[in-house]
Design an enzyme around this catalytic site. Structure first.
Site, mmCIF file in Angstrom:
data_model
loop_
_atom_site.group_PDB
_atom_site.id
_atom_site.type_symbol
_atom_site.label_atom_id
_atom_site.label_comp_id
_atom_site.label_asym_id
_atom_site.label_seq_id
_atom_site.Cartn_x
_atom_site.Cartn_y
_atom_site.Cartn_z
ATOM 1 N N THR A 73 96.365 20.230 18.287
ATOM 2 C CA THR A 73 95.470 20.414 19.429
ATOM 3 C C THR A 73 95.655 21.784 20.076
ATOM 4 O O THR A 73 94.656 22.464 20.350
ATOM 5 C CB THR A 73 95.667 19.277 20.450
ATOM 6 O OG1 THR A 73 95.406 18.029 19.794
ATOM 7 C CG2 THR A 73 94.755 19.437 21.641
ATOM 8 N N GLU A 121 89.517 29.463 22.562
ATOM 9 C CA GLU A 121 89.662 30.572 23.513
ATOM 10 C C GLU A 121 89.408 31.911 22.823
ATOM 11 O O GLU A 121 88.721 32.778 23.371
ATOM 12 C CB GLU A 121 91.049 30.550 24.147
ATOM 13 C CG GLU A 121 91.242 29.423 25.133
ATOM 14 C CD GLU A 121 92.469 29.641 25.975
ATOM 15 O OE1 GLU A 121 92.296 29.960 27.171
ATOM 16 O OE2 GLU A 121 93.583 29.506 25.437
ATOM 17 N N HIS A 138 90.177 16.474 21.726
ATOM 18 C CA HIS A 138 90.413 16.604 20.283
ATOM 19 C C HIS A 138 90.132 15.228 19.707
ATOM 20 O O HIS A 138 90.934 14.312 19.854
ATOM 21 C CB HIS A 138 91.854 17.050 20.019
ATOM 22 C CG HIS A 138 92.084 17.510 18.622
ATOM 23 N ND1 HIS A 138 93.255 18.133 18.256
ATOM 24 C CD2 HIS A 138 91.328 17.453 17.499
ATOM 25 C CE1 HIS A 138 93.203 18.441 16.967
ATOM 26 N NE2 HIS A 138 92.039 18.025 16.494
#
Length: 128
Positions: free
Chosen positions: A32, A40, A66
């Site tokens: 994750t 990002e 996730h």
């Protein structure tokens, strides 16, 4: 900067991307934190050409799920879209898919900052 800017990134999951390698679990699946980091990266990369020289973006908030595991060796595709611009605050919609479909998504916020000023402030913490 105007909303609507899109970003994409593709990678193949390796052992260094797994939960067991990144200490976020003990299974050999896409971790994750790695998925979030690549969301990002994709968002930051998408708006970088729009920034003035010396400016960059920093992540400040993330709300991501996730939803499905991805094994080592499978490709993952990241997509981001700038959906809100409020001064220096940027909001992105993010999605990750593997070869079988959706694996995660959500919202992230980034702020536009002057890189040199930001790092000077951070480094000043060492002397505090």
């Amino acid at each position: 900067m105007e909303k609507g800017i899109k970003g994409t990134y593709e990678m193949t999951v390796t052992m260094t991307d797994t939960a067991s390698a990144l200490l976020s679990g003990n299974l050999d699946v896409l971790a994750t934190p790695r998925m979030i980091a690549l969301m990002e990266y994709t968002a930051a990369k998408s708006v970088a050409p729009e920034l003035e020289e010396g400016m960059t973006t920093v992540g400040t908030k993330i709300d991501i799920t996730h939803d499905a595991a991805t094994p080592v060796g499978m490709n993952v595709f990241f997509e981001t879209e700038l959906i809100e611009v409020d001064g220096r605050r940027l909001v992105f919609k993010c999605e990750a898919k593997d070869e079988c479909g959706h694996i995660g998504g959500g919202i992230q916020e980034r702020f536009i900052v002057n890189g040199d000023k930001f790092m000077a402030k951070v480094n000043a913490k060492k002397n505090a």
